[in-house]
Write a protein that holds these residues in place. Structure first.
Motif: not given
Length: 166
Positions: A61-65, A24-31, A51-53
């Motif tokens: 849930x965001x990356x299910x599959x 989650x921290x990496x995704x936050x920094x990326x966005x 969508x980024x939040x």
């Protein structure tokens, strides 16, 4: 000093219980970095598009599959990449990110190598991605791995679409 030999890449969710918070921290920094580079800097995650939040608040849930690969160093998440579920023998790579404090140590290369290996094992014949044109270092990395610029499938200005055919 940590180098690529000390970073372990794991499939998430999976082996590392603490990697979800780190992801989650990496995704936050990326966005946050991406929005700033686009000229739309926001102060914190609350200012990001919904969508980024959603990715940040619930990556499961965001990356299910999809498959998420996380690079860990000393148990801390220092890099990530998402490989989408195959559609018609094609996958997409998204969200390749390395913590700026760990750059230059081969982590992004290791993540990309693992992502391409996963795609090949899944029977994927081509992998595509999109990258902002100002991210010259990322484009050079992708080119070293065999990606070539292809016709855009995304109408956003300054977005470069690339594909690697295996």
């Amino acid at each position: 000093m940590t180098d690529q030999r000390e970073a372990v890449i794991v499939r998430w969710p999976g082996q590392a219980p603490s990697s979800e918070d780190g992801l989650a921290g990496l995704l936050a920094a990326y966005h946050l970095r991406t929005e700033a580079e686009k000229g739309a800097a926001v102060v914190d995650v609350d200012g990001l598009p919904e969508r980024y939040r959603a990715e940040i608040s619930d990556p499961r849930a965001a990356f299910v599959g999809d498959v998420v690969l996380v690079a860990l160093s000393g148990g801390a998440a220092v890099g990530c990449v998402v490989v989408t579920a195959p559609v018609g023998r094609r996958s997409e790579i998204k969200r390749l990110w390395t913590d700026p404090n760990f750059r230059g140590r081969g982590i992004a290369s290791g993540l990309l190598r693992a992502a391409l290996a996963h795609a090949a094992e899944s029977g994927v014949s081509s992998v595509r991605l999109s990258v902002w044109e100002w991210r010259a270092g990322a484009i050079a990395l992708y080119e070293r791995f065999g990606f070539v610029v292809t016709e855009s499938w995304d109408g956003r200005d300054q977005l470069v679409c690339m594909e690697c055919v295996g």
